[in-house]
Motif scaffolding. Structure first.
Motif, PDB file in Angstrom:
ATOM      1  N   LEU D  22       0.862  -1.100  -0.116  1.00  0.00           N
ATOM      2  CA  LEU D  22       0.074  -0.163   0.098  1.00  0.00           C
ATOM      3  C   LEU D  22       0.873   1.271   0.000  1.00  0.00           C
ATOM      4  N   TYR D  23       1.939   1.256   0.970  1.00  0.00           N
ATOM      5  CA  TYR D  23       2.744   2.486   0.912  1.00  0.00           C
ATOM      6  C   TYR D  23       3.550   2.765  -0.441  1.00  0.00           C
ATOM      7  N   ALA D  24       4.015   1.589  -1.283  1.00  0.00           N
ATOM      8  CA  ALA D  24       4.317   1.468  -2.431  1.00  0.00           C
ATOM      9  C   ALA D  24       3.347   2.431  -3.342  1.00  0.00           C
ATOM     10  N   LEU D  25       2.071   1.784  -3.565  1.00  0.00           N
ATOM     11  CA  LEU D  25       1.292   2.227  -4.419  1.00  0.00           C
ATOM     12  C   LEU D  25       0.949   3.808  -4.220  1.00  0.00           C
ATOM     13  N   MET D  26       0.846   4.013  -2.907  1.00  0.00           N
ATOM     14  CA  MET D  26       0.412   5.428  -2.595  1.00  0.00           C
ATOM     15  C   MET D  26       1.603   6.380  -2.588  1.00  0.00           C
ATOM     16  N   GLY D  27       2.902   5.766  -2.204  1.00  0.00           N
ATOM     17  CA  GLY D  27       4.055   6.704  -2.400  1.00  0.00           C
ATOM     18  C   GLY D  27       4.323   7.022  -3.811  1.00  0.00           C
ATOM     19  N   PHE D  28       4.003   5.880  -4.954  1.00  0.00           N
ATOM     20  CA  PHE D  28       4.359   6.133  -6.285  1.00  0.00           C
ATOM     21  C   PHE D  28       3.460   7.186  -6.758  1.00  0.00           C
ATOM     22  N   GLY D  29       2.316   7.073  -6.455  1.00  0.00           N
ATOM     23  CA  GLY D  29       1.462   8.301  -6.967  1.00  0.00           C
ATOM     24  C   GLY D  29       1.853   9.716  -6.666  1.00  0.00           C
ATOM     25  N   LEU D  30       2.292   9.634  -5.249  1.00  0.00           N
ATOM     26  CA  LEU D  30       2.998  11.088  -4.828  1.00  0.00           C
ATOM     27  C   LEU D  30       4.339  11.317  -5.548  1.00  0.00           C
ATOM     28  N   THR D  31       5.254  10.294  -5.839  1.00  0.00           N
ATOM     29  CA  THR D  31       6.426  10.601  -6.668  1.00  0.00           C
ATOM     30  C   THR D  31       6.075  11.124  -7.825  1.00  0.00           C
ATOM     31  N   ILE D  32       5.287  10.429  -8.733  1.00  0.00           N
ATOM     32  CA  ILE D  32       4.979  10.792 -10.115  1.00  0.00           C
ATOM     33  C   ILE D  32       4.713  12.130 -10.397  1.00  0.00           C
ATOM     34  N   VAL D  33       3.768  12.411  -9.346  1.00  0.00           N
ATOM     35  CA  VAL D  33       3.093  13.832  -9.457  1.00  0.00           C
ATOM     36  C   VAL D  33       4.258  14.857  -8.942  1.00  0.00           C
ATOM     37  N   PHE D  34       4.889  14.544  -7.720  1.00  0.00           N
ATOM     38  CA  PHE D  34       5.888  15.410  -7.555  1.00  0.00           C
ATOM     39  C   PHE D  34       6.969  15.596  -8.627  1.00  0.00           C
ATOM     40  N   ARG D  35       7.352  14.454  -9.227  1.00  0.00           N
ATOM     41  CA  ARG D  35       8.454  14.690 -10.358  1.00  0.00           C
ATOM     42  C   ARG D  35       7.839  15.393 -11.463  1.00  0.00           C
ATOM     43  N   VAL D  36       6.576  15.392 -11.848  1.00  0.00           N
ATOM     44  CA  VAL D  36       6.309  16.031 -13.210  1.00  0.00           C
ATOM     45  C   VAL D  36       6.006  17.348 -12.844  1.00  0.00           C
ATOM     46  N   THR D  37       5.228  17.755 -11.616  1.00  0.00           N
ATOM     47  CA  THR D  37       4.726  18.806 -11.435  1.00  0.00           C
ATOM     48  C   THR D  37       5.175  19.756 -10.160  1.00  0.00           C
ATOM     49  N   ARG D  38       6.028  18.906  -9.457  1.00  0.00           N
ATOM     50  CA  ARG D  38       6.746  19.643  -8.152  1.00  0.00           C
ATOM     51  C   ARG D  38       5.675  19.965  -7.051  1.00  0.00           C
ATOM     52  N   VAL D  39       4.812  19.278  -7.218  1.00  0.00           N
ATOM     53  CA  VAL D  39       3.699  19.559  -6.072  1.00  0.00           C
ATOM     54  C   VAL D  39       3.981  18.330  -5.188  1.00  0.00           C
TER      55      VAL D  39
END
Lengths: 366, 240, 256, 310
Positions: D22-39
């Motif tokens: 679960l942490y992986a799935l949730m963290g991944f979403g966080l990562t991808i958004v952060f990487r592309v949009t800096r949010v």
């Protein structure tokens, strides 16, 4: 005259004024850190909690000593966690004015000192981290703190909390809260003046310099680590004072009173009023404290006779946080400066220059 | 007909005007060097023409069509390709992926494959490293990749902003020779900003010397290099 | 050539970034009262040298001495206390503050810069602020930015930003001033004025100035000594005339 | 004693794998958004909660089965995530906000999402605490003591499956490569003609899909309430931070964090008498230590080479 008196005795009015005073101090402290120095202290509530717990522990411990309290049944943790302790503490508050006032003052001083020290320690990551990661780290600090207060009996009685406190005027009976309200507002006013004096100074310029460009500040002789530590010390001491006032008002100190939402509320207040502008903060706090206290079914229905449909009376307490969230988002989107924007600091350099420029314009015309 | 004409360009950043009324043109298959002392506005000129810096006044014509004020990505789509001076590759993508991204606007896979082959024939080094991360390449290889990426779009004109900056002399000369090779194979005209004026002027067909945001001299490379006031010109000490 | 005691000495400084050698065994000395220019093509290591001297970077090897004292690796705020002030090529202003506040913040404050002093020594710093006002106004007047002195620095023009930055460098009451392209992005006439002002400071107040400048025309008129850097090393050193005539300098600029 | 401890640890590992996924799935979403949009998106926690509730509504109110409910959860949250970008973050990006402003704005978005759900849940009976009506059945019982449920297999499989799918997306498709290119060098991506707006949209949708799936698993696994996602917030940040905000790093860091968290708290309780209440502290402490001493992350998988740069 009668009306004024009844207003002064009105619990809702008192509540709003006291909460206003407490949040004003908390938000001013956040403004020093975030608004002036650029430290996004998402762990604000931790320092607020420190003040509250120092007050609770100190008052409880001293009161029980004075009353020569021995627990019938000890649950572990310090004396004030024991069964029956809260009643005894309350009793001492009611009967011993010297104790009540003394412990109040002592708590403020010691709480502020604790807050300041902890603030200096917490300023350490600010040297190494980018703003957004710093914010997350400080939030994590405050959550670790809350976890400890929830779990440890010593010194904070875990989830049971520290109970039985009273206002320092408990011995005045029914006037207790009214008098306390004036005290809180007085202290808040004092803190406002203090904050104004502090930032409208060369120190305030150093804060802004570190906020706006750290390297340039360094080149001109400011040590950013020290400046940040100072801001965190001052801010955290103020937050602890707010926490102390809160503990004596509420009469108890419970871990779940110190959720991150308290920090977020302070952020919203500062942003709405105007970051790096203390006058703005007053406005922001006033507006959002009203929202916070009036989005309350029983207040609206019983106090003002506004009937609420069922679904609203169940949910209105939550809707206030929706409003607060919206305030944060809308301010960032449409007016990041807040209601009253940042202004140059009021020091002779600015004030005298204003005069001089005005004179020269008038002179030019004449 | 000239491929690119920039007329009376005033450009800069914010409200400061760095380029003060410059006109240049670029003919079919020409390599034109833009040289001059530090801070004379060479990079700014190229950025203004391409639309990355602010254009205050002036007109840019590409193949006779007015493209003034078109955003950079739109300029890429119509065949104007730009190699920035820094941050000109995708460091987290492989070499091959970098090239694919260069060809993003091309939809036909066969065309992309052809393009890739052409690029690899010009830069055999890149072919050897096609699966390597671009961020792991050496400085010279990075610059080659940057030029190669820009070539992938099938450009009709290329703007190169100091492609040899920071490279050792031998590698820099190698890269400049490659540019000649590209021109021979593709006949793409290039506008080349160069710090190393001598190298650039020796290989280019024509050159402009920019001093303080204005064109001080223009002409063929050796003409410029043989001028007697060269010293004054390049050190920016003009004695009138 | 003027010049008294040694103010700044850089000894065999080497600084690399990754594989790139930005400074390669650089040594130089600046003496009291000198006005020295530092020139060289882009990427020759001038700004890196300034960054090493002013404590922004630590050198890999070598030493920096200020008034004979080893200051290698000291942070910029310590160097400021010892009398070294530097400016930046792109003005790094405090953008939320007014122009005059930027200048005042750069001054050597006697008291009031800690929270304790801000409160308890209020009278004393108020007196200090009133005392420096005249000087401050005069300086801004000279630089022709007094009329915008209450505007925040993100709302004034590029040229005024540059002047604010210079006012800051001057307010720092440096013994040695390092300036990185003080005239970049300003109109030619203003560039001349800036250098005239620097010249005045150097002659009248004996301020030691070390300046990176691309407008050699202006620079050569005012400095007495020029140091030329190329590929991380010192290529030539001499009077403006010597430097202007030296063929190595032209070759460095042409990048043969 | 030893066999009991061994079983307890085994149990902890099984649970840890589930939570870690679960942490992986949730963290991944966080990562991808952060990487592309800096949010650095605090509202991501709320997306997870919305996933749990969407699945519940789909099953209870609409009578859908388990799998359709999971799909509904993913789609609804993808919509919520996309909407929060279109309404808040994209306009902020257009006006040049700083990463800190994005973060603060995401707190605001999170408050709006969480408490409007809270308000609805408070006025609709039975919505304050929810759990999917279909309980996970037991797959196996090991040693007569440790029951392994469907959900124990489901979460890791889903995590693996998504990782594989994303791997294909990122390495084999033009769109996926364009996403990585935009994360790597946004300016050059624009110059190359990549439609960065489209990339941005897809990024939020993927982040939302994963958060929605996580929420679905959570409400299948435990009882959920309107705060359930918020309680996972620091865990997902810990995974992303320990993974250095690299795509695969976050997934592996998340799984390790889950297992280490579970096992460490069991062992600490067994040997040191520490209560399980301190479990969240593990995530917090790891996160703070990583940020302070190895801000580039501890597990950084560079095969796709997505490094975080200042």
């Amino acid at each position: 005259m009668v009306d004024a008196l009844s207003l002064l005795m009105d619990p809702l009015f008192i509540d709003i004024m006291i909460i206003f005073g407490i949040y004003l101090i908390l938000s001013l402290s956040f403004n020093i850190e975030y608004g002036f120095t650029g430290i996004p202290n998402l762990g604000k509530v931790l320092f607020y909690a420190v003040g509250a717990y120092v007050a609770g522990g100190l008052a409880g411990w001293i009161a029980l000593r004075l009353a020569a309290f021995t627990p019938q049944q000890h649950l572990g943790g310090p004396l004030y966690c024991a069964y029956g302790a809260p009643q005894t503490i309350t009793e001492v508050f009611k009967t011993n004015p010297a104790f009540a006032l003394g412990v109040f003052l002592l708590s403020m001083v010691i709480g502020a000192a604790f807050g300041a020290v902890l603030g200096i320690l917490a300023s350490y990551p600010a040297l190494r981290l980018r703003e957004d990661f710093l914010a997350i780290t400080l939030l994590a600090f405050s959550e670790i703190g809350r976890l400890i207060t929830r779990t440890e009996e010593w010194p904070v009685c875990a989830h049971y909390g520290i109970r039985g406190l009273s206002t320092p005027f408990a011995w005045l009976g029914e006037y207790s809260l009214t008098v306390y309200m004036f005290l809180v507002l007085g202290i808040a006013a004092l803190m406002y003046m203090l904050a104004e004096k502090l930032v409208n100074s060369p120190w305030g310029r150093a804060l802004k310099a570190v906020r706006d460009d750290e390297l340039a500040a360094e080149v001109y002789g400011k040590n950013p680590a020290r400046v940040r530590a100072q801001a965190m010390a001052v801010g955290s001491a103020m937050a602890a004072v707010a926490g102390t006032l809160y503990a004596f008002y509420l009469g108890s100190v419970m871990p779940d009173d110190f959720m991150p939402i308290v920090t977020f509320l302070a952020i919203a207040m500062v942003m709405l009023g105007g970051t790096a502008n203390n006058r703005g903060v007053v406005v922001g706090v006033a507006v959002l404290v009203l929202v916070d206290r009036l989005f309350n079914a029983s207040v609206l229905e019983r106090k003002f006779g506004i009937p609420l449909p069922d679904y609203l009376s169940n949910s209105i307490a939550y809707l206030k946080y929706v409003v607060i969230g919206l305030v944060i988002v809308l301010i960032l989107m449409f007016g990041p400066q807040g209601l009253i924007p940042e202004k140059p600091l009021k020091t002779p350099i600015v004030e005298e220059t204003k005069k001089k420029l005005k004179e020269s314009v008038e002179g030019g015309e004449g | 007909m000239d491929v690119l004409v920039a007329e009376n360009i005033y450009g800069g950043y914010g409200d400061s005007v760095v380029i003060q009324g410059v006109s240049i043109k670029l003919g079919k298959g020409e390599i034109v060097a833009l040289v001059g002392p530090n801070g004379s506005g060479k990079s700014t000129l190229i950025k203004t023409i391409y639309g990355v810096a602010r254009l205050f006044k002036g007109r840019v014509l590409f193949e006779g069509q007015d493209v003034t004020g078109l955003p950079p990505e739109a300029k890429t789509r119509i065949g104007m390709s730009y190699v920035p001076q820094t941050n000109n590759i995708f460091p987290d993508l492989t070499v091959q992926e970098n090239l694919e991204m260069g060809a993003y606007i091309i939809d036909d896979p066969d065309k992309i494959a052809d393009r890739m082959e052409l690029v690899f024939s010009i830069f055999p080094d890149l072919k050897a490293f096609r699966d390597r991360l671009a961020g792991a390449l050496s400085g010279g290889q990075r610059q080659m990749l940057a030029v190669a990426r820009a070539l992938m779009t099938e450009p009709k004109v290329m703007f190169l902003d100091e492609p040899t900056a920071g490279l050792a002399p031998k590698i820099a000369i190698g890269l400049l020779k490659t540019l000649i090779k590209i021109r021979e194979e593709t006949n793409i005209p290039m506008l080349l900003v160069e710090q190393h004026a001598r190298r650039a002027l020796e290989l280019a067909d024509r050159g402009y010397v920019l001093v303080s945001g204005r064109i001080a001299v223009e002409g063929r490379g050796e003409e410029i290099l043989s001028r007697r006031d060269l010293q004054e010109l390049f050190l920016g000490i003009q004695r009138r | 050539m003027r010049g008294g005691a040694e103010v700044l000495r850089v000894e065999k400084i080497t600084k690399t970034f990754g594989g790139l050698v930005a400074l390669d065994d650089v040594s130089l000395t600046i003496r009291e009262g000198e006005f020295v220019g530092l020139i060289g093509p882009n990427g020759s290591g001038k700004t890196t040298l300034f960054n090493v001297i002013s404590g922004v970077y630590k050198p890999d090897r070598g030493k920096v001495y200020l008034f004979g004292e080893d200051v290698t690796g000291l942070p910029p705020y310590e160097l400021y206390k010892k009398g070294l002030v530097r400016g930046f090529q792109i003005p790094r202003l405090w953008k939320g503050m007014a122009v005059i506040e930027n200048t005042a913040t750069a001054m050597r404050v006697a008291v009031g810069e800690t929270p304790g002093q801000a409160l308890l020594k209020r009278r004393s710093w108020l007196r200090w602020e009133k005392g420096i006002l005249g000087k401050l106004h005069e300086m801004l007047e000279n630089l022709n930015i007094l009329h915008v002195s209450l505007h925040t620095t993100d709302s004034v023009s590029g040229g005024q930003m540059k002047l604010t930055d210079i006012s800051r460098a001057l307010a720092g009451e440096a013994k040695i001033l390092l300036l990185d392209e003080p005239t970049a992005g300003v109109a030619p006439r203003l560039a001349g004025d800036i250098f005239k002002h620097l010249d005045w400071l150097n002659r009248e107040l004996g301020l030691t100035i070390f300046v990176i400048e691309h407008r050699l025309e202006v620079l050569f008129e005012h400095v007495e000594r020029v140091i030329v850097m190329h590929e991380g090393r010192i290529l030539v050193e001499g009077t403006p005339d010597q430097v202007a005539r030296d063929p190595r300098v032209l070759e460095a600029y042409l990048g043969g | 004693m030893v066999p009991t401890l061994a079983y307890t640890v085994f149990r902890a590992i099984i649970d840890g794998l589930l939570e870690g996924s679960l942490y992986a799935l949730m963290g991944f979403g966080l990562t991808i958004v952060f990487r592309v949009t800096r949010v650095a998106n605090f509202a991501h926690a709320e997306y997870v909660t919305y996933g749990a509730y969407a699945a519940y509504v789909a099953m209870v109110a609409w009578g859908l089965g388990l799998v359709p409910a999971a799909i509904v959860a993913a789609l609804v949250v993808a919509g919520v995530a996309l909407a929060s970008d279109e309404l808040v973050f994209k306009p902020l990006w257009r006006r040049g906000s700083t990463p800190l402003h994005f973060l603060v704005a995401s707190i605001g978005v999170g408050l709006v999402l969480r408490f409007s759900l809270q308000a609805v849940a408070a006025s609709v009976p039975g919505y304050l605490n929810i759990r999917l009506p279909e309980f996970p059945s037991t797959l196996a019982i090991i040693g007569g003591k440790v029951a392994i449920n469907v959900v124990h297999a489901l979460a890791p499989l889903l995590a693996l499956g998504t990782t594989a799918a994303l791997h294909v997306l990122f390495t084999r498709t033009k769109l996926g490569k364009a996403m990585r290119a935009t994360a790597s060098n946004p300016t050059l991506a624009r110059i190359s003609g990549i439609n960065v707006i489209m990339v941005r949209r897809v990024t939020w949708i993927i982040g939302g899909l994963l958060a929605g799936l996580s929420g679905f698993i959570i409400s299948y696994y435990i009882q959920a309430n309107p705060e359930v996602g918020w309680n996972f917030l620091l865990w997902m940040f810990a995974a992303a931070i320990a993974g250095g905000f690299t795509f695969y790093g976050t997934i592996i860091a998340g799984i390790i964090l889950g297992v280490v968290g579970q096992v460490a708290i069991i062992l600490a309780g067994y040997y040191l008498g520490v209560t399980t209440a301190y479990k969240p502290a593990i995530a917090l402490v790891i996160m703070v230590l990583v940020l302070l001493f190895r801000p580039e992350g501890i597990i950084r998988i560079q095969s796709l080479g997505l490094r975080r740069r200042a």
